[in-house]
Each structure stands twice: as C-alpha cells, then as structure tokens.
Design a protein around this motif. Structure first.
Motif, PDB file in Angstrom:
ATOM      1  N   ARG A  39       0.865  -1.198  -0.074  1.00  0.00           N
ATOM      2  CA  ARG A  39      -0.021   0.090   0.110  1.00  0.00           C
ATOM      3  C   ARG A  39       0.871   1.214  -0.058  1.00  0.00           C
ATOM      4  N   VAL A  40       2.177   1.027  -0.261  1.00  0.00           N
ATOM      5  CA  VAL A  40       3.200   2.275  -0.337  1.00  0.00           C
ATOM      6  C   VAL A  40       2.643   3.141  -1.553  1.00  0.00           C
ATOM      7  N   PRO A  41       2.648   4.244  -1.517  1.00  0.00           N
ATOM      8  CA  PRO A  41       3.152   5.353  -0.384  1.00  0.00           C
ATOM      9  C   PRO A  41       1.686   5.635   0.316  1.00  0.00           C
ATOM     10  N   TYR A  42       2.085   6.122   1.681  1.00  0.00           N
ATOM     11  CA  TYR A  42       0.826   6.367   2.210  1.00  0.00           C
ATOM     12  C   TYR A  42       0.596   7.827   2.116  1.00  0.00           C
ATOM     13  N   GLY A  43       1.730   8.936   1.871  1.00  0.00           N
ATOM     14  CA  GLY A  43       1.875  10.166   1.749  1.00  0.00           C
ATOM     15  C   GLY A  43       0.764  10.842   0.851  1.00  0.00           C
ATOM     16  N   SER A  44       0.104  10.093  -0.124  1.00  0.00           N
ATOM     17  CA  SER A  44      -0.707  10.621  -1.028  1.00  0.00           C
ATOM     18  C   SER A  44      -2.177  10.225  -0.507  1.00  0.00           C
ATOM     19  N   ARG A  45      -2.615   9.532   0.722  1.00  0.00           N
ATOM     20  CA  ARG A  45      -3.770   9.042   0.905  1.00  0.00           C
ATOM     21  C   ARG A  45      -4.305  10.135   2.062  1.00  0.00           C
ATOM     22  N   SER A  46      -5.466  10.091   2.262  1.00  0.00           N
ATOM     23  CA  SER A  46      -6.346  10.739   2.975  1.00  0.00           C
ATOM     24  C   SER A  46      -6.038  10.533   4.433  1.00  0.00           C
ATOM     25  N   ARG A  47      -6.318  11.335   5.457  1.00  0.00           N
ATOM     26  CA  ARG A  47      -5.808  10.980   6.847  1.00  0.00           C
ATOM     27  C   ARG A  47      -6.711   9.938   7.486  1.00  0.00           C
ATOM     28  N   GLU A  48      -7.911   9.639   7.018  1.00  0.00           N
ATOM     29  CA  GLU A  48      -8.762   8.549   7.519  1.00  0.00           C
ATOM     30  C   GLU A  48      -7.847   7.271   7.104  1.00  0.00           C
ATOM     31  N   ALA A  49      -7.548   7.119   5.581  1.00  0.00           N
ATOM     32  CA  ALA A  49      -7.048   5.786   5.199  1.00  0.00           C
ATOM     33  C   ALA A  49      -5.798   5.570   5.889  1.00  0.00           C
ATOM     34  N   ILE A  50      -4.794   6.789   6.058  1.00  0.00           N
ATOM     35  CA  ILE A  50      -3.409   6.595   6.911  1.00  0.00           C
ATOM     36  C   ILE A  50      -3.801   5.997   8.186  1.00  0.00           C
ATOM     37  N   LEU A  51      -4.877   6.395   9.078  1.00  0.00           N
ATOM     38  CA  LEU A  51      -5.079   6.114  10.285  1.00  0.00           C
ATOM     39  C   LEU A  51      -5.412   4.439  10.427  1.00  0.00           C
ATOM     40  N   LYS A  52      -6.417   4.185   9.238  1.00  0.00           N
ATOM     41  CA  LYS A  52      -6.827   2.843   9.066  1.00  0.00           C
ATOM     42  C   LYS A  52      -5.494   1.778   8.925  1.00  0.00           C
ATOM     43  N   TYR A  53      -4.769   2.390   8.007  1.00  0.00           N
ATOM     44  CA  TYR A  53      -3.518   1.597   7.928  1.00  0.00           C
ATOM     45  C   TYR A  53      -2.635   1.406   8.691  1.00  0.00           C
ATOM     46  N   ALA A  54      -2.410   2.525   9.696  1.00  0.00           N
ATOM     47  CA  ALA A  54      -1.634   2.323  10.750  1.00  0.00           C
ATOM     48  C   ALA A  54      -2.201   1.641  11.840  1.00  0.00           C
ATOM     49  N   ARG A  55      -3.418   1.541  12.196  1.00  0.00           N
ATOM     50  CA  ARG A  55      -4.197   0.798  13.143  1.00  0.00           C
ATOM     51  C   ARG A  55      -3.551  -0.714  12.671  1.00  0.00           C
ATOM     52  N   GLN A  56      -3.903  -1.016  11.439  1.00  0.00           N
ATOM     53  CA  GLN A  56      -3.612  -2.522  11.199  1.00  0.00           C
ATOM     54  C   GLN A  56      -2.183  -2.895  11.240  1.00  0.00           C
ATOM     55  N   ASP A  57      -1.243  -1.998  10.871  1.00  0.00           N
ATOM     56  CA  ASP A  57       0.154  -2.170  11.074  1.00  0.00           C
ATOM     57  C   ASP A  57       0.398  -2.602  12.554  1.00  0.00           C
TER      58      ASP A  57
END
Length: 271
Positions: A39-57
């Motif tokens: 799912r790289v890169p995170y930097g172009s994603r929305s704040r909501e998507a980044i938080l979702k991915y980070a929680r899974q990580d």
C-alpha cells in the motif's frame, strides 16, 4: 533488563533507515520490522486511510510480545501518532519531535527546510514543532511526492538522471531560500542522501528522521528501564505485505547485508 523485541513499521522501505540506525545505536535489541509494501506510499492518502492502515500495522506488530513501537514513518507520525498512543498501552516513538529538536540545534541562520510527503506537509506538524521549539525559526516546506516511489524502485544512486532531475526540481527553491538545515521528514528520504546533498551543497546540514527517532527510542528505553542486555547481539525479523523478492533486493543494497530468503509476507488486511 527487558529482552522483548521492538516493533518498527513504515509504509515500505523507508523505515529501514531507522533499522540501520537502530543496529548502530541499540545493537543489543531484537527488532520486528513491518513494511506495508502493498500500500506504499501513504503520503498521498487521506488522513482517514492513513489511520486505518496504521492501526492495522500496529495490530500486526502487537501479535508479538513487544516492549515498544517505533513509528518509522513521517506520514503516520504527523497524522496518526496521537490516536495510536491513545489506543495502545505500549510506548510509541514517532519521528517529528526528535527530528525537529536536532534541526533547531543545528541551524545557524534560523532558516530550516523541510521535505516530506504531501500528507505530512498538509498536517503542519513539523512546522508547529519547530516553532514551538524556537519561535524565531523560519520554515520552508516542500512536498516531494515522487521521492518515495523512486526510492522504492531503487532509483537512489548518483548518476541516475531521473532522481537527479526530480531532486533538482524539488530542492532548488529551498536552496535559493538560503536554508542551512534540511529536515528529511520522510524516512525514505535518507536513502537519497547523496543525491539530496549534491543538490543542496556542503553548507546545508541534512537531518534524518530515522536516525533521530532511533536516538529518541534509546532515551525512552533507558528512562523506563526497558533496555536489553547490552552484552548480547540483537536479531531482526522482516515482514512485508507484498512481494518479498522486491523488498529483499532493495533492502539488501541499502543495509549492505544479504537479506535474501529472510523476509516473510503477511496478509495485512487480516488485522
């Protein structure tokens, strides 16, 4: 002494800059590294998507018995660190505060450049931290969205016309602004240190988010009496969410170790 491992995660290869620093700064510690390469890169994603991915990580890493987590990702640190800390009873270190502290110590003319992902720049987290540490600092920020995919593709060497052209495009305005210190606000960017340094010139200090966060983790472990036995040599396990071969090839180049057949692929969507 606490022999439990430390979890480290990033959207892909960038967190290896933190791993490389941890091997030097905390060689006795065991590490569990997860790179979300699918799912790289995170930097172009929305704040909501980044938080979702980070929680899974984090949920994946917490399937191990960890003593701390290093969020080796500027994008996650700037958008999601507070939420992750509130949700987890585990010490977590991000990259923003320690990196900004170093930049404030290094700058002589109070003109600090910041390069980061679009999400990190939008968050304003680095700028806020720098101004809190020294209100006299002027911050010049630039999103560099192509740096992460180029680093992931292994385009990190001097003489590569693509990365050198992109670097000049991104960095020339910061050089012209007269910054004497440049924050590499994404842990992928130290992979491009030679190219970035060539554009900025010898008068500009480069501050690596990965290295400074490793020092911050060392301070935190010591304060909480969580250090491992310093007489031992730690081991590192690598996990990714996409092809292990691609990760191992580029990671071996950067870490200067043969990582073939050492990384494992996991299904991050299960977490």
């Amino acid at each position: 002494m606490d022999q439990r491992p430390i979890g480290v995660f990033d959207s892909g290869l960038g967190g290896l800059t933190a791993v490389h620093s941890l091997w030097r700064i905390l060689p006795e510690e065991d590490l569990i590294y997860f790179g979300d390469t699918a799912r790289v890169p995170y930097g172009s994603r929305s704040r909501e998507a980044i938080l979702k991915y980070a929680r899974q990580d984090v949920r994946f890493l917490r399937s191990f018995d960890l003593k701390a987590i290093l969020i080796a990702c500027g994008t996650v640190t700037t958008t999601s660190l507070a939420a992750l800390q509130a949700e987890n009873d585990l010490p977590m270190v991000g990259v923003v505060e320690p990196t900004c502290r170093r930049a404030v110590l290094m700058t002589q003319n109070k003109r600090v450049g910041l390069i980061a992902t679009a999400a990190s720049v939008r968050s304003g987290a680095y700028e806020a931290a720098l101004r809190r540490l020294d209100p006299e600092v002027t911050v010049f920020s630039r999103a560099c969205p192509l740096f992460v995919p180029l680093a992931e593709a292994g385009r990190i060497r001097r003489g590569d016309v693509v990365i050198e052209t992109v670097a000049r495009e991104y960095l020339t305005p910061l050089k012209n602004a007269g910054v004497d210190t440049l924050i590499l606000g994404c842990t992928h960017y130290p992979l491009l240190t030679d190219v970035i340094g060539d554009v900025m010139g010898p008068g500009v200090e480069l501050v690596s988010a990965g290295e400074e966060s490793a020092f911050e983790l060392k301070r935190m472990l010591k304060a909480r009496e969580l250090r491992a036995d310093e007489r031992r040599r730690g081991e590192t396990e690598f996990y990714v969410s996409d092809r292990v071969e691609d990760f191992e090839r580029t990671a071996s180049l950067f870490l200067q170790e043969d990582l073939r057949h050492t990384a494992r692929r996991i299904d991050i969507e299960r977490y």
